[in-house]
Design a protein around this motif. Structure first.
Motif, PDB file in Angstrom:
ATOM      1  N   ALA A 200       0.848  -1.212   0.023  1.00 23.44           N
ATOM      2  CA  ALA A 200      -0.155  -0.008   0.143  1.00 23.44           C
ATOM      3  C   ALA A 200       0.990   1.227   0.100  1.00 23.44           C
ATOM      4  N   ILE A 201       1.861   1.339   0.704  1.00 16.72           N
ATOM      5  CA  ILE A 201       2.760   2.425   0.847  1.00 16.72           C
ATOM      6  C   ILE A 201       3.446   2.578  -0.272  1.00 16.72           C
ATOM      7  N   VAL A 206       4.550   5.544  -5.701  1.00 27.82           N
ATOM      8  CA  VAL A 206       4.520   5.422  -7.058  1.00 27.82           C
ATOM      9  C   VAL A 206       3.511   6.545  -7.723  1.00 27.82           C
ATOM     10  N   LEU A 207       2.360   6.583  -6.905  1.00 27.14           N
ATOM     11  CA  LEU A 207       1.388   7.772  -7.746  1.00 27.14           C
ATOM     12  C   LEU A 207       1.838   9.098  -7.317  1.00 27.14           C
ATOM     13  N   SER A 213      10.102   7.040  -7.393  1.00 30.95           N
ATOM     14  CA  SER A 213       9.753   6.554  -6.166  1.00 30.95           C
ATOM     15  C   SER A 213      10.394   5.081  -5.840  1.00 30.95           C
ATOM     16  N   LEU A 214      10.754   4.473  -6.983  1.00 35.13           N
ATOM     17  CA  LEU A 214      11.325   3.088  -6.965  1.00 35.13           C
ATOM     18  C   LEU A 214      12.817   3.140  -5.941  1.00 35.13           C
ATOM     19  N   TYR A 221      12.140  -1.077   1.780  1.00 36.43           N
ATOM     20  CA  TYR A 221      12.045  -2.489   1.793  1.00 36.43           C
ATOM     21  C   TYR A 221      13.427  -2.950   2.750  1.00 36.43           C
ATOM     22  N   ILE A 222      14.313  -2.443   2.372  1.00 41.23           N
ATOM     23  CA  ILE A 222      15.636  -2.910   3.114  1.00 41.23           C
ATOM     24  C   ILE A 222      15.482  -2.471   4.655  1.00 41.23           C
ATOM     25  N   LEU A 223      15.185  -1.331   4.751  1.00 42.95           N
ATOM     26  CA  LEU A 223      15.195  -0.840   6.257  1.00 42.95           C
ATOM     27  C   LEU A 223      13.893  -1.679   6.874  1.00 42.95           C
TER      28      LEU A 223
END
Length: 237
Positions: A200-201, A206-207, A213-214, A221-223
């Motif tokens: 969702a985040i 991306v929006l 945003s990638l 994701y890493i954090l």
């Protein structure tokens, strides 16, 4: 005939990676981004189709790694190479830039990562280290930032920052810290909380920021994976 379909999809991934590499060298960045996206889709679909047709094979496994080595090994290294060369010279590279060659550490560590993954039976429900597609997505985000600069983040495209990113992501791909996967074992909330919240985040980012945003999504994701790992570790007594 259908048993060859998964391998054909895998080869499409390889073709997209090869074409994306050419587009990066010629400065056709929008095409490169689109081709990487198509390659990533093919990488996702080949396994799904193989499971659907029940045609798993050792050849398919080897082809998948070889295709990934181009699309998610050579391509991210090449992205960093052209961005470093551009930052050093103020223009897209037209000749070999020796000072940008360290970017291909990403390619070398991607090969190490893929080789380790093929031999490791611990990575069925998650990953140890950052998957190569995640590294590639981060680099695609940098391309997005190059195409649509943001004053607050332009420092990321400076040579020193890009060299640091090369080293950091090379290490992240081989470090043995668990990172969660996006494989949903069911459609229920329970057991999928992290995946659903993260998705969702990521969709919201991306929006707002589109391709740029990638990079932020991969960092998140890493954090998140690091937080889950270190929060579960037992404190030393």
């Amino acid at each position: 005939m259908l048993r060859h379909l998964p391998n054909a999809i895998t080869l499409l991934n390889l073709f997209c990676g090869a074409c994306a590499s050419l587009c990066l060298l010629y400065g056709r960045l929008e095409w490169a981004i689109g081709l990487v996206a198509l390659g990533a889709l093919a990488d996702l679909l080949d396994g799904m189709v193989a499971r659907w047709l029940k045609v798993h094979s050792e050849l398919g496994k080897q082809l998948d790694s070889l295709a990934d080595m181009v699309s998610f090994g050579l391509v991210p290294g090449l992205i960093l190479y052209v961005l470093i060369a551009n930052a050093l010279n103020g223009e897209w590279p037209h000749d070999l830039e020796i000072r940008a060659l360290p970017a291909f550490l990403i390619t070398l560590f991607s090969a190490l990562r893929l080789g380790k993954f093929n031999l490791d039976d611990r990575q069925t429900d998650g990953f140890l280290g950052l998957p190569t597609p995640g590294c590639t997505l981060f680099m695609i985000g940098l391309l997005g930032l190059h195409l649509a600069p943001e004053a607050h983040f332009n420092f990321i495209l400076q040579p020193v920052a890009l060299y640091a990113i090369t080293i950091l992501f090379s290490i992240l791909m081989v470090v043995e810290i668990p990172m969660f996967s996006f494989k949903f074992k069911s459609l229920q909330w329970t057991g999928n909380e992290i995946r659903i919240i993260f998705a969702a985040i990521a969709g919201l980012l991306v929006l707002v920021w589109q391709i740029k945003s990638l990079s932020a999504i991969v960092l998140l994701y890493i954090l998140t994976s690091f937080f889950i790992y270190f929060s579960k570790r037992k404190p030393l007594s």
